[in-house]
Design an enzyme around this catalytic site. Structure first.
Site, mmCIF file in Angstrom:
data_model
loop_
_atom_site.group_PDB
_atom_site.id
_atom_site.type_symbol
_atom_site.label_atom_id
_atom_site.label_comp_id
_atom_site.label_asym_id
_atom_site.label_seq_id
_atom_site.Cartn_x
_atom_site.Cartn_y
_atom_site.Cartn_z
ATOM 1 N N THR A 144 -1.328 46.849 -51.501
ATOM 2 C CA THR A 144 -1.630 45.558 -50.872
ATOM 3 C C THR A 144 -3.095 46.078 -49.696
ATOM 4 O OG1 THR A 144 -1.138 46.411 -47.930
ATOM 5 C CG2 THR A 144 -0.806 48.212 -49.734
ATOM 6 N N SER A 179 -2.331 53.918 -42.716
ATOM 7 C CA SER A 179 -1.016 55.148 -42.515
ATOM 8 C C SER A 179 -0.432 55.413 -43.441
ATOM 9 C CB SER A 179 -0.120 53.859 -41.924
ATOM 10 O OG SER A 179 0.186 53.064 -43.311
ATOM 11 N N TYR A 181 2.012 54.968 -45.130
ATOM 12 C CA TYR A 181 2.937 53.870 -46.346
ATOM 13 C C TYR A 181 0.983 53.235 -47.132
ATOM 14 C CZ TYR A 181 2.994 48.817 -47.987
ATOM 15 O OH TYR A 181 2.550 47.696 -48.492
ATOM 16 N N LYS A 185 0.346 53.579 -51.761
ATOM 17 C CA LYS A 185 0.140 53.264 -52.059
ATOM 18 C C LYS A 185 -1.480 52.633 -52.801
ATOM 19 C CE LYS A 185 2.989 49.102 -51.869
ATOM 20 N NZ LYS A 185 3.686 49.128 -52.572
HETATM 21 N N1 LIG Z 1 5.763 41.809 -47.350
HETATM 22 C C1 LIG Z 1 4.917 41.703 -47.234
HETATM 23 O O1 LIG Z 1 4.371 40.760 -46.459
HETATM 24 C C2 LIG Z 1 4.014 42.792 -47.960
HETATM 25 C C3 LIG Z 1 2.458 43.133 -48.802
HETATM 26 C C4 LIG Z 1 1.958 43.476 -49.625
HETATM 27 C C5 LIG Z 1 2.259 44.158 -50.430
HETATM 28 N N2 LIG Z 1 3.878 44.148 -49.707
HETATM 29 C C6 LIG Z 1 4.274 45.009 -50.993
HETATM 30 O O2 LIG Z 1 5.311 44.117 -51.430
HETATM 31 C C7 LIG Z 1 6.738 45.127 -52.001
HETATM 32 C C8 LIG Z 1 7.794 44.440 -51.303
HETATM 33 O O3 LIG Z 1 8.045 43.807 -50.050
HETATM 34 P P1 LIG Z 1 9.581 43.679 -49.335
HETATM 35 O O4 LIG Z 1 9.145 43.336 -47.699
HETATM 36 O O5 LIG Z 1 9.527 42.188 -50.424
HETATM 37 O O6 LIG Z 1 9.757 44.658 -49.133
HETATM 38 P P2 LIG Z 1 11.277 45.126 -48.799
HETATM 39 O O7 LIG Z 1 11.815 46.319 -48.783
HETATM 40 O O8 LIG Z 1 12.014 43.284 -48.238
HETATM 41 O O9 LIG Z 1 12.146 44.928 -50.632
HETATM 42 C C9 LIG Z 1 12.303 46.210 -51.118
HETATM 43 C C10 LIG Z 1 13.463 46.502 -52.132
HETATM 44 O O10 LIG Z 1 12.845 47.693 -52.591
HETATM 45 C C11 LIG Z 1 14.013 48.519 -52.782
HETATM 46 N N3 LIG Z 1 13.822 49.862 -52.773
HETATM 47 C C12 LIG Z 1 13.123 50.583 -52.374
HETATM 48 N N4 LIG Z 1 12.589 52.112 -52.539
HETATM 49 C C13 LIG Z 1 13.597 51.597 -54.377
HETATM 50 C C14 LIG Z 1 13.932 52.417 -54.752
HETATM 51 N N5 LIG Z 1 13.622 54.084 -55.235
HETATM 52 N N6 LIG Z 1 15.133 52.435 -55.806
HETATM 53 C C15 LIG Z 1 14.997 51.067 -56.143
HETATM 54 N N7 LIG Z 1 15.086 50.497 -54.881
HETATM 55 C C16 LIG Z 1 14.890 50.302 -54.566
HETATM 56 C C17 LIG Z 1 14.825 48.203 -51.106
HETATM 57 O O11 LIG Z 1 16.081 48.320 -51.208
HETATM 58 C C18 LIG Z 1 14.125 47.167 -51.039
HETATM 59 O O12 LIG Z 1 15.553 46.000 -51.635
HETATM 60 C C19 LIG Z 1 6.454 46.634 -51.384
HETATM 61 O O13 LIG Z 1 6.532 47.390 -52.862
HETATM 62 C C20 LIG Z 1 5.489 45.882 -50.739
HETATM 63 O O14 LIG Z 1 4.669 47.024 -49.990
HETATM 64 C C21 LIG Z 1 4.092 43.796 -49.245
#
Ligand SMILES: NC(=O)c1ccc[n+]([C@@H]2O[C@H](COP(=O)([O-])OP(=O)(O)OC[C@H]3O[C@@H](n4cnc5c(N)ncnc54)[C@H](O)[C@@H]3O)[C@@H](O)[C@H]2O)c1
Length: 391
Positions: A144, A179, A181, A185
């Site tokens: 991130t 944070s 979180y 990362k």
């Molecule tokens: N959505 C955003 O705006 C954004 C921005 C920057 C970074 N990210 C990163 O992108 C990634 C995806 O984000 P998202 O918004 O799709 O999140 P999300 O929570 O919708 O998807 C994450 C998925 O991973 C699964 N998961 C989590 N821990 C797990 C584990 N130990 N084993 C197996 N499955 C597991 C969850 O069940 C979920 O379905 C994350 O790493 C997030 O930090 C997202």
């Protein structure tokens, strides 16, 4: 290619899985459905209910004829990870499977420990598994932009050339995460860089900004292929939250002064960026970092853009400034480089009036599903362990 999409039941993972499957790649989706559990814990639901993953994959196969496999398991279980990698031998791994919310991680000790354990241990297991089973595989990890924080200097793409006391070196760009979180990362990034340096792994760390949007080419193919869209205080990113507030006629809630500036991107561009990374793998031993966003905006700018979209749609949108639940700079310098993905061919979908109007229209169609109580911030950065009582 054999592509593993980790976290494929999530907001970004599901559209990504469809995107690669549509190209004809062999896709395996992994998820432990933890996100569905977090939603239950905090009483949160996506704007439109998301069918179970098995049903979505079935629908995808019916509509396109492309097959995808599902492996249900927890990345924190190393035996699951090793077996998965041994069986599938992926050429590319796209790793989304982490707890993705800053407020979730700030709810108290338990959630902070869970977030860091889940994210860091899952990634470490993958690093060891790759080294053991598929050392040539390209590991693409979602990080991130929040790892950098808001330093008073330009943000480079991952690495910084420094000169100190007459000597020069290239170091990872200093991190000032906001944070527990975001810190998970940072720790991931350090572990991955180490694995590249020591084991000769190939990895790309995608430092992504907040993603907005609902639709991709594949989600539009048939009903039931949509992805999750969160607008709540815990999982909703700011633009998605504002869109929902505008749609239901409540004031947009800007945290504090609203000068907080970040780099944003459209969901469609997340897919493009990940595809560019997959198609242009890093070298063995290379820890490559891309800053993954297309435009930067302050929260105030976003609020004004939504207000304008509201008036075009005949909605009177009010903007309120509320006490900032976070500890963060509300006015600051921000200039983050983001040219490497553009150099590879990224063609951004910008936040035009048309794009904003379209998103607002989609959200308005589902406005009756909105739970207004889920939008206002409940998690405070200063509360330490007491916040749980407030939830
Ligand atoms: N959505 C955003 O705006 C954004 C921005 C920057 C970074 N990210 C990163 O992108 C990634 C995806 O984000 P998202 O918004 O799709 O999140 P999300 O929570 O919708 O998807 C994450 C998925 O991973 C699964 N998961 C989590 N821990 C797990 C584990 N130990 N084993 C197996 N499955 C597991 C969850 O069940 C979920 O379905 C994350 O790493 C997030 O930090 C997202």
């Amino acid at each position: 290619m054999r592509v593993l999409v980790l976290g494929g039941d999530g907001y970004l993972g599901w559209p990504t899985a469809m995107h690669f499957s549509a190209r004809g790649d062999e896709v395996v989706i992994v998820d432990n459905f933890a996100k569905r559990q977090w939603e239950l814990e905090d009483g949160i639901e996506p704007l439109v209910a998301v069918p179970p993953l098995h049903r979505r994959v079935g629908q995808w196969e019916k509509v396109t004829g492309h097959k995808m496999l599902i492996r249900v398991g927890d990345l924190c279980n190393h035996r699951f990870v090793y077996t998965l990698l041994d069986d599938f031998r992926p050429e590319a791994i796209i790793h989304y499977a982490e707890q993705p919310s800053a407020p979730y991680s700030m709810q108290g000790r338990e959630k902070a420990v869970y977030t860091q354990t889940n994210n860091i241990v899952g990634t470490l297991n993958l690093l060891f598994g790759i080294q053991h089973s598929c050392p040539d595989c390209h590991f693409i990890k979602l990080g991130t932009m929040g790892e950098y924080g808001t330093p008073n200097i330009d943000i480079e793409e991952g690495w910084l050339d420094v000169e100190h006391n007459g000597r020069k070196d290239r170091v990872l760009f200093p991190k000032k995460a906001g944070s527990f979180y975001h810190l998970s990362k940072v720790h991931d990034s350090n572990n991955i860089e180490f694995a590249c340096r020591v084991w000769g792994m190939r990895a790309t760390d995608l430092n992504q900004g907040p993603v907005y949007g609902i639709e991709t080419e594949q989600t539009e193919l048939a009903p039931g292929l949509h992805t999750s869209f969160h607008y709540d205080d815990v999982f909703g990113t700011v633009l998605n939250r504002f869109l929902v507030q505008a749609a239901i006629g409540v004031p947009l809630t800007v945290y504090g002064a609203g000068g907080q500036t970040r780099g944003y991107l459209n969901l469609r561009d997340t897919l493009q960026c990940v595809e560019l990374a997959v198609d242009h793998p890093s070298e063995r031993g290379e820890f490559r970092v891309f800053n993954q966003f297309t435009e930067q905006f302050s929260v105030n700018q976003l609020a004004e853009m939504i207000k304008a979209a509201g008036s075009r749609a005949g909605l009177g949108v009010q903007v309120n400034h509320i006490e900032n639940p976070r500890v963060e700079q509300e006015k600051h310098y921000y200039n983050a480089k983001h040219s490497k993905l553009a150099d590879l061919g990224l063609e951004p979908h910008l936040l035009t009036e048309q794009a904003m109007d379209r998103m607002l229209a989609v959200v308005r169609r589902h406005a009756e599903n909105v739970n207004p109580k889920a939008i206002l911030p409940r998690v405070r950065w200063l509360a330490g362990d007491k916040t749980e009582e407030a939830l």
